[in-house]
Design a protein around this motif. Structure first.
Motif, short mmCIF file in Angstrom:
data_model
loop_
_atom_site.label_atom_id
_atom_site.label_comp_id
_atom_site.label_asym_id
_atom_site.label_seq_id
_atom_site.Cartn_x
_atom_site.Cartn_y
_atom_site.Cartn_z
N VAL A 1 -9.93 0.76 0.78
CA VAL A 1 -8.98 0.31 0.48
C VAL A 1 -7.63 1.36 0.95
CG1 VAL A 1 -6.87 -0.68 -0.60
CG2 VAL A 1 -9.19 -1.91 -0.75
N PHE A 2 -6.56 1.04 1.83
CA PHE A 2 -6.16 1.86 1.98
C PHE A 2 -4.52 1.54 1.60
CE2 PHE A 2 -8.01 3.79 5.75
CZ PHE A 2 -8.47 5.14 5.22
N LEU A 3 -3.91 2.04 0.51
CA LEU A 3 -2.78 2.00 -0.09
C LEU A 3 -1.81 2.90 0.45
CD1 LEU A 3 -0.84 0.09 -1.99
CD2 LEU A 3 -1.83 1.69 -3.93
N THR A 4 -1.01 2.20 1.94
CA THR A 4 0.23 3.03 2.54
C THR A 4 1.94 3.39 1.29
OG1 THR A 4 0.90 1.32 3.30
CG2 THR A 4 -0.56 2.87 4.42
N ASP A 5 2.30 4.13 1.46
CA ASP A 5 3.55 4.57 1.15
C ASP A 5 4.33 5.33 1.33
OD1 ASP A 5 5.32 4.34 -1.30
OD2 ASP A 5 4.11 5.71 -2.86
N ASP B 1 -13.37 5.89 -7.04
CA ASP B 1 -12.32 6.42 -6.50
C ASP B 1 -11.54 6.70 -6.69
OD1 ASP B 1 -11.67 9.19 -7.16
OD2 ASP B 1 -12.71 10.08 -5.59
N VAL B 2 -10.10 7.14 -6.25
CA VAL B 2 -8.64 7.04 -5.96
C VAL B 2 -7.74 8.60 -5.81
CG1 VAL B 2 -6.08 6.07 -6.41
CG2 VAL B 2 -8.17 4.55 -7.12
N PHE B 3 -7.72 8.80 -3.86
CA PHE B 3 -6.87 9.91 -4.15
C PHE B 3 -5.60 9.82 -2.93
CE2 PHE B 3 -11.41 8.51 -2.46
CZ PHE B 3 -10.84 9.08 -0.72
N HIS B 4 -5.15 10.96 -3.20
CA HIS B 4 -4.02 10.50 -2.16
C HIS B 4 -4.43 11.80 -0.92
CE1 HIS B 4 0.28 11.93 -1.11
NE2 HIS B 4 0.47 10.57 -0.73
#
Length: 313
Positions: free
Chosen positions: A221-225, A237-240
């Protein structure tokens, strides 16, 4: 047609009529639509691209097909129904030169690509199949999307999904949410914005939204901000991944450029298998989104591979 594997995209083509002045009495037409941007964006990045859509026999439809062919997008999986009229979006300019959505014209909403129109051969030739939720509000388009995903899975094609939530096109927010979430179960790569995450997972907390999204077991998943970069959800895992700062001119289409970059990476390399590969993929896609934001328009701003050198200096 080529024997090379290509990226396959399904969706609606639009014509954007953009005002030439603040009187909004003269317009220039441009090819538009999220999936169009992705199909053309992928082609601009040097990857074979094919598009499934429906057009008619009028001059506007001929314009759409001609513009896609100029972009190098193959239309052999698409269909022509003479009575079809491509949807139009009229965009006005305010006195401050901001663009605003003024009107949406769709004369033939019930003429859609049907499940029977899908070519199995197109999926056999595909490396990646891409779709977004934009057409799913129409019952026939929803059936076609479901069949297309089924064909992609049967042929070992990687499925990418851009949530691209447009609640105003739906008869209810809940149906929009439920339909999009159904496709999360068959998605290999999801691109979703922070606002869309909040909408789909029904929480304003990004942490809680990520936790709820994790239940769908999506491989990547790519969560764009926006200017804040991208969060990757990969192997629990979640990384920026930060983005290079740019001076934005128009953010329209930046998300589509990001998706095109992600699809190119996967077409060339397959699914990212390590955290480092995920970072490489997202970093490349972030650059494309940022570069798109430095130019006005959507499709007109889709980056070409050589333009990335501007951001690498």
């Amino acid at each position: 047609m080529t024997n090379l594997k290509h990226v396959l995209t399904y969706g609606d083509a639009f014509v954007d009529y953009i005002a030439n002045n603040t009187n909004n009495d003269a317009f220039t037409r441009h090819l538009g639509g999220a999936t169009v941007n992705v199909a053309a964006g992928v082609s601009r990045l040097g990857v074979p691209s094919a598009f499934i859509t429906v057009t008619g026999d009028d001059e506007t439809s001929a314009f759409v097909r001609g513009e896609l062919e100029k972009e190098g997008v193959m239309l052999y999986p698409s269909i022509i129904v003479p009575e079809k009229r491509v949807s139009g979006v009229f965009i006005h300019l305010t006195p401050d030169y901001d663009r605003i959505f003024a009107d949406y014209v769709n004369e033939t909403p019930d003429i859609q690509v049907t499940p029977n129109d899908l070519l199995t051969e197109a999926f056999q030739r595909a490396s990646v199949f891409h779709v977004c939720s934009g057409t799913m509000f129409h019952p026939e388009a929803l059936k076609t999307t479901e069949k297309a995903v089924e064909l992609a899975k049967a042929n070992g094609v990687i499925c990418t999904f851009d949530a691209n939530i447009r609640p105003l096109r739906w008869d209810s927010e809940q149906r929009s949410r439920e339909t999009a979430c159904k496709f999360l179960q068959t998605t290999d790569v999801l691109k979703v914005t922070t606002d869309e995450l909040a909408f789909l997972m029904e929480t304003e907390s990004m942490e809680e939204g990520i936790a709820r999204l994790s239940a769908f077991n999506i491989p990547l998943v790519f969560l764009t901000d926006g200017k804040n970069g991208t969060y990757a959800l990969f192997e629990e895992d979640v990384f920026h991944i930060p983005v290079i700062p740019v001076q934005p001119v128009d953010t329209t289409g930046a998300g589509d450029a990001f998706v095109a970059g992600t699809i190119r990476y996967i077409h060339l390399n397959g699914m990212p298998k390590t955290k480092q590969e995920v970072i490489e993929c997202a970093s490349f896609s972030n650059k494309l989104g940022a570069l798109c934001a430095t130019k006005a328009g959507a499709l007109t701003a889709m980056p070409r591979l050589e333009e990335l050198e501007r951001l690498n200096r």
